[in-house]
Scaffold this motif. Sequence first.
Motif, PDB file in Angstrom:
ATOM      1  N   ASP A 110       0.666  -1.271   0.290  1.00 38.69           N
ATOM      2  CA  ASP A 110       0.012  -0.047   0.055  1.00 38.69           C
ATOM      3  C   ASP A 110       1.002   1.131  -0.050  1.00 38.69           C
ATOM      4  O   ASP A 110       0.552   2.227   0.352  1.00 38.69           O
ATOM      5  N   ALA A 111       2.179   1.240  -0.309  1.00 35.08           N
ATOM      6  CA  ALA A 111       3.041   2.319  -0.263  1.00 35.08           C
ATOM      7  C   ALA A 111       3.274   3.128  -1.631  1.00 35.08           C
ATOM      8  O   ALA A 111       2.910   2.653  -2.563  1.00 35.08           O
ATOM      9  N   SER A 112       3.022   4.470  -1.315  1.00 35.01           N
ATOM     10  CA  SER A 112       3.295   5.142  -2.369  1.00 35.01           C
ATOM     11  C   SER A 112       4.836   5.827  -2.381  1.00 35.01           C
ATOM     12  O   SER A 112       5.375   6.298  -3.408  1.00 35.01           O
ATOM     13  N   VAL A 113       5.371   6.007  -1.287  1.00 37.35           N
ATOM     14  CA  VAL A 113       6.825   6.294  -1.296  1.00 37.35           C
ATOM     15  C   VAL A 113       7.299   5.418  -0.064  1.00 37.35           C
ATOM     16  O   VAL A 113       6.919   5.164   0.859  1.00 37.35           O
ATOM     17  N   LEU A 114       8.642   4.856  -0.414  1.00 39.39           N
ATOM     18  CA  LEU A 114       9.374   4.078   0.485  1.00 39.39           C
ATOM     19  C   LEU A 114      10.813   5.074   0.469  1.00 39.39           C
ATOM     20  O   LEU A 114      11.564   5.197  -0.391  1.00 39.39           O
ATOM     21  N   VAL A 115      11.094   5.323   1.773  1.00 37.13           N
ATOM     22  CA  VAL A 115      12.470   5.665   2.049  1.00 37.13           C
ATOM     23  C   VAL A 115      13.180   4.568   2.871  1.00 37.13           C
ATOM     24  O   VAL A 115      12.826   4.169   3.930  1.00 37.13           O
ATOM     25  N   PHE A 116      14.143   4.184   2.152  1.00 39.24           N
ATOM     26  CA  PHE A 116      14.938   3.186   2.695  1.00 39.24           C
ATOM     27  C   PHE A 116      16.150   3.594   3.647  1.00 39.24           C
ATOM     28  O   PHE A 116      16.416   5.050   4.049  1.00 39.24           O
ATOM     29  N   ALA A 117      16.645   2.682   4.360  1.00 32.95           N
ATOM     30  CA  ALA A 117      17.671   2.895   5.421  1.00 32.95           C
ATOM     31  C   ALA A 117      18.798   3.494   4.714  1.00 32.95           C
ATOM     32  O   ALA A 117      19.174   3.366   3.577  1.00 32.95           O
ATOM     33  N   GLU A 118      19.497   4.409   5.543  1.00 35.03           N
ATOM     34  CA  GLU A 118      20.833   4.872   5.082  1.00 35.03           C
ATOM     35  C   GLU A 118      21.712   3.883   4.432  1.00 35.03           C
ATOM     36  O   GLU A 118      22.095   2.839   5.183  1.00 35.03           O
ATOM     37  N   GLY A 119      22.489   4.346   3.563  1.00 34.08           N
ATOM     38  CA  GLY A 119      23.587   3.246   2.857  1.00 34.08           C
ATOM     39  C   GLY A 119      22.784   2.291   1.958  1.00 34.08           C
ATOM     40  O   GLY A 119      23.740   1.656   1.214  1.00 34.08           O
ATOM     41  N   THR A 120      21.618   2.393   1.716  1.00 36.71           N
ATOM     42  CA  THR A 120      20.684   1.608   0.669  1.00 36.71           C
ATOM     43  C   THR A 120      21.250   2.284  -0.829  1.00 36.71           C
ATOM     44  O   THR A 120      21.133   3.676  -0.752  1.00 36.71           O
ATOM     45  N   ARG A 121      21.343   1.420  -1.734  1.00 34.66           N
ATOM     46  CA  ARG A 121      21.883   1.901  -3.224  1.00 34.66           C
ATOM     47  C   ARG A 121      21.396   0.975  -4.172  1.00 34.66           C
ATOM     48  O   ARG A 121      21.183  -0.213  -3.646  1.00 34.66           O
ATOM     49  N   PRO A 122      21.368   1.479  -5.243  1.00 34.67           N
ATOM     50  CA  PRO A 122      21.451   0.383  -6.387  1.00 34.67           C
ATOM     51  C   PRO A 122      22.582  -0.457  -6.702  1.00 34.67           C
ATOM     52  O   PRO A 122      23.770   0.047  -6.579  1.00 34.67           O
ATOM     53  N   ASP A 123      22.509  -1.745  -6.853  1.00 28.53           N
ATOM     54  CA  ASP A 123      23.625  -2.586  -7.499  1.00 28.53           C
ATOM     55  C   ASP A 123      23.959  -2.481  -8.816  1.00 28.53           C
ATOM     56  O   ASP A 123      23.251  -3.339  -9.670  1.00 28.53           O
ATOM     57  N   VAL A 124      24.464  -1.712  -9.487  1.00 26.59           N
ATOM     58  CA  VAL A 124      24.621  -1.501 -10.908  1.00 26.59           C
ATOM     59  C   VAL A 124      25.451  -2.893 -11.350  1.00 26.59           C
ATOM     60  O   VAL A 124      25.252  -2.831 -12.849  1.00 26.59           O
ATOM     61  N   ARG A 125      25.927  -3.504 -10.813  1.00 24.27           N
ATOM     62  CA  ARG A 125      26.530  -4.711 -11.329  1.00 24.27           C
ATOM     63  C   ARG A 125      25.441  -5.530 -11.777  1.00 24.27           C
ATOM     64  O   ARG A 125      25.683  -6.744 -12.724  1.00 24.27           O
TER      65      ARG A 125
END
Length: 339
Positions: free
Chosen positions: A159-174
């Motif tokens: 039911d989310a419209s916005v997710l604020v992730f924990a600090e240090g979260t990032r995309p894994d470009v690999r």
Amino acid sequence: WLKPCFGKLGPERSMAGFSAEEERPLLTGRTAEGKVKSNGIVQTLLNITFVPWLTFSLTGILFLICFHYLPHLVVALMSSWAALCLCGLIVGKRPKGPNERQGLERSALILCLVAIGSGSVVGYWNYTKTFGVSDFWALGEHRQYTNVWPDELADAHRDASVLVFAEGTRPDVRLTAWYSSSSEGKFCVAPIVTKTSEYSGVMNVQYFITGKDCCGDNAFTCGDAAIPGAHAGIVLQPKTDYLHAALFGKPDIDYYTEAAAMAGAKYGINVAKNPIFVDWAADIQAVEHSMWQKAKAYCLYSSLLSLPLLFAVALAAQAAESMVIAQGAAKDQKFDPKV
């Protein structure tokens, strides 16, 4: 020009309420003596163009502002206006002689019907497209979660419209993958991970960052992925609207689902059955403002573009009506026993 819907007109007057002598300058731009009357042409073109253009513009505005909360009202208004135009066409179809001037009035009514149809399609596209009007209104209707960890189950945040992730979260470009469509472009995805999981290997992926035409081998620049401090995302809402699929094809989220499956097969990671896709953002409020501005700009530009198109059609109708009148006059003169 809507008088046929509200009362009868005398046999000597046309649908617009003009007599033949009064209407001749408006239709042909010439007086009885053959002199050009330019303001008659301008008035006629404006009469044909303005109402259809206003219809197109108001339809787009209704889809922008009202359709999300009052869809039945918008449909009722458009249907009533279309029925009124059809009423004018049906009532106005009387036996015509060569000198009767009803073509331009019918052209205006037909253009109004075209404006209702095209305006509804354009407005509906602006509403249902990815991060369009529907997604903008959804931001205030669904929950906003904070301090979300990438290993939390996606089902816990449906039911989310916005997710604020924990600090240090990032995309894994690999682990970037994309699904290419010849007509739609490249649909890119990258799993959302923490610093630890990025270097130890991703086992279960619940969330993906998305974007179009913004990725390549070991490269991912979708949204604000290049900003180091970004760790929030606007959720792509699933759209199961069959009308959207019939008019515009598959929604973007279906292509992102294919790309996520390809990432799982290519890199050997476990992808959730129904992962959540987000648009990565450093400033949620700025993205929300940008969504609304883009929706308004789309509505404005489509309205401005329709104006010269309708004017060109009105000009063609003016020329066609003048030719019909000239041919009718020549035919009358040919078969007049007094000639």
